[in-house]
Design a protein around this motif. Structure first.
Motif, mmCIF file in Angstrom:
data_model
loop_
_atom_site.group_PDB
_atom_site.id
_atom_site.type_symbol
_atom_site.label_atom_id
_atom_site.label_comp_id
_atom_site.label_asym_id
_atom_site.label_seq_id
_atom_site.Cartn_x
_atom_site.Cartn_y
_atom_site.Cartn_z
ATOM 1 N N ALA A 164 6.154 9.056 -10.605
ATOM 2 C CA ALA A 164 7.107 7.993 -10.298
ATOM 3 C C ALA A 164 8.075 7.813 -11.452
ATOM 4 N N ALA A 165 9.304 7.500 -11.103
ATOM 5 C CA ALA A 165 10.324 7.157 -12.088
ATOM 6 C C ALA A 165 11.013 5.888 -11.606
ATOM 7 N N VAL A 166 11.267 4.988 -12.536
ATOM 8 C CA VAL A 166 11.886 3.707 -12.193
ATOM 9 C C VAL A 166 13.009 3.424 -13.177
ATOM 10 N N LEU A 167 14.133 3.012 -12.658
ATOM 11 C CA LEU A 167 15.256 2.561 -13.472
ATOM 12 C C LEU A 167 15.526 1.116 -13.096
ATOM 13 N N LYS A 168 15.529 0.246 -14.097
ATOM 14 C CA LYS A 168 15.739 -1.177 -13.829
ATOM 15 C C LYS A 168 16.827 -1.687 -14.762
ATOM 16 N N LEU A 169 17.774 -2.389 -14.204
ATOM 17 C CA LEU A 169 18.835 -3.022 -14.971
ATOM 18 C C LEU A 169 18.721 -4.523 -14.776
ATOM 19 N N LYS A 170 18.595 -5.220 -15.865
ATOM 20 C CA LYS A 170 18.486 -6.680 -15.832
ATOM 21 C C LYS A 170 19.670 -7.218 -16.635
ATOM 22 N N TYR A 171 20.579 -7.939 -15.971
ATOM 23 C CA TYR A 171 21.807 -8.392 -16.620
ATOM 24 C C TYR A 171 21.980 -9.882 -16.402
ATOM 25 N N LYS B 191 19.420 -11.238 -23.271
ATOM 26 C CA LYS B 191 18.763 -11.372 -21.969
ATOM 27 C C LYS B 191 19.226 -10.332 -20.953
ATOM 28 N N SER B 192 19.710 -9.184 -21.433
ATOM 29 C CA SER B 192 20.146 -8.091 -20.563
ATOM 30 C C SER B 192 19.481 -6.797 -21.040
ATOM 31 N N TRP B 193 18.807 -6.120 -20.099
ATOM 32 C CA TRP B 193 17.983 -4.967 -20.448
ATOM 33 C C TRP B 193 18.220 -3.798 -19.503
ATOM 34 N N VAL B 194 17.978 -2.603 -20.014
ATOM 35 C CA VAL B 194 17.848 -1.390 -19.209
ATOM 36 C C VAL B 194 16.449 -0.858 -19.471
ATOM 37 N N TYR B 195 15.715 -0.581 -18.405
ATOM 38 C CA TYR B 195 14.389 0.016 -18.499
ATOM 39 C C TYR B 195 14.400 1.317 -17.709
ATOM 40 N N PHE B 196 13.801 2.352 -18.274
ATOM 41 C CA PHE B 196 13.604 3.600 -17.554
ATOM 42 C C PHE B 196 12.173 4.053 -17.835
ATOM 43 N N ALA B 197 11.392 4.220 -16.781
ATOM 44 C CA ALA B 197 9.978 4.590 -16.941
ATOM 45 C C ALA B 197 9.666 5.809 -16.081
ATOM 46 N N ILE B 198 8.825 6.671 -16.634
ATOM 47 C CA ILE B 198 8.314 7.827 -15.898
ATOM 48 C C ILE B 198 6.797 7.829 -16.074
ATOM 49 N N ASN B 199 6.085 7.970 -14.974
ATOM 50 C CA ASN B 199 4.624 8.054 -15.006
ATOM 51 C C ASN B 199 4.164 9.225 -14.153
ATOM 52 N N GLU B 200 3.160 9.916 -14.649
ATOM 53 C CA GLU B 200 2.501 10.957 -13.870
ATOM 54 C C GLU B 200 1.015 10.642 -13.834
ATOM 55 N N PHE B 201 0.442 10.714 -12.652
ATOM 56 C CA PHE B 201 -0.972 10.416 -12.461
ATOM 57 C C PHE B 201 -1.685 11.677 -12.002
ATOM 58 N N TYR B 202 -2.673 12.096 -12.780
ATOM 59 C CA TYR B 202 -3.494 13.262 -12.458
ATOM 60 C C TYR B 202 -4.902 12.763 -12.158
ATOM 61 N N ASP B 203 -5.544 13.352 -11.152
ATOM 62 C CA ASP B 203 -6.930 12.982 -10.890
ATOM 63 C C ASP B 203 -7.706 14.184 -10.368
ATOM 64 N N ARG B 204 -8.966 13.938 -10.107
ATOM 65 C CA ARG B 204 -9.875 14.979 -9.673
ATOM 66 C C ARG B 204 -10.185 14.826 -8.179
ATOM 67 N N GLY B 205 -9.299 14.186 -7.437
ATOM 68 C CA GLY B 205 -9.528 13.987 -6.009
ATOM 69 C C GLY B 205 -9.409 15.287 -5.230
ATOM 70 N N ASP B 206 -9.729 15.218 -3.945
ATOM 71 C CA ASP B 206 -9.664 16.409 -3.094
ATOM 72 C C ASP B 206 -8.239 16.956 -3.056
ATOM 73 N N GLU B 207 -8.147 18.281 -3.054
ATOM 74 C CA GLU B 207 -6.865 18.973 -3.010
ATOM 75 C C GLU B 207 -7.001 20.123 -2.014
ATOM 76 N N TYR B 208 -5.978 20.302 -1.182
ATOM 77 C CA TYR B 208 -6.033 21.310 -0.124
ATOM 78 C C TYR B 208 -4.881 22.296 -0.275
ATOM 79 N N ASP B 209 -5.116 23.537 0.143
ATOM 80 C CA ASP B 209 -4.031 24.525 0.137
ATOM 81 C C ASP B 209 -3.204 24.370 1.410
ATOM 82 N N SER B 210 -2.208 25.243 1.597
ATOM 83 C CA SER B 210 -1.305 25.125 2.744
ATOM 84 C C SER B 210 -2.010 25.370 4.083
#
Length: 172
Positions: free
Chosen positions: A161-168, A127-146
């Motif tokens: 996003a990256a998430v580290l979770k410790l459940k002990y 009943k004790s866990w370590v979770y590490f997750a990484i997600n990248e989301f790409y889309d075709r939404g509007d994008e602007y230059d500087s």
């Protein structure tokens, strides 16, 4: 707004052998489409297949199709979603999983979004866990230059996003 809602769904699971399993599902409904603001049919069909060639490796994919109707009874849009993945479990309680999710729309005739994900999970004690997750989301939404100018429409990274979770479990 008063309307009659109805739907019909089906789902069937298959276990062909200890190495293969799958799922086939779908449905049809008459409902209110909140994003388009009208009453019409909505239908879906999907499948999932999973193969375990070795005890430590699992390969699979899912496929979903969503069909939106319009008030005239014609098809307004169809969206397709696929999610191939692999999962490696070298020893019990230790898992690495990677997937890539694609969404294609018939309205734009292009891939609208891609989500890449990685999950590490380790059950190091009962009943004790370590979770590490990484997600990248790409889309075709509007994008602007500087300078604030709108750039040509293309797939670009929207969020990461990256998430580290410790459940002990603490015994006392």
């Amino acid at each position: 707004i008063i309307y009659t809602y109805y739907d019909a769904t089906f789902s069937s699971w298959y276990r062909i052998s200890s190495k293969w399993n799958g799922n086939l599902f779908g449905g049809y409904s008459r409902t209110y489409n909140f994003s388009r603001e009208y009453l019409a049919f909505y239908s879906w069909l999907g499948a999932f297949i999973n193969w375990r060639p070795f005890n430590f490796l699992e390969l699979g994919t899912s496929y979903d199709m969503f069909i939106e109707g319009n008030p005239g009874g014609d098809i307004e849009a169809t969206t397709y979603n696929t999610r191939p993945y692999f999962s490696i479990t070298p020893i019990n309680n230790l898992n690495f999983r990677m997937y890539v999710d694609h969404v294609y729309s018939t309205e734009s005739k292009k891939i609208e979004s891609v989500i890449a994900g990685f999950l590490f999970s380790w059950n190091f004690l009962p009943k004790s866990w370590v979770y590490f997750a990484i997600n990248e989301f790409y889309d075709r939404g509007d994008e602007y230059d500087s300078s604030g100018n709108l750039l040509p429409n293309r797939i670009h990274i929207k969020d990461r996003a990256a998430v580290l979770k410790l459940k002990y479990l603490y015994y006392f």
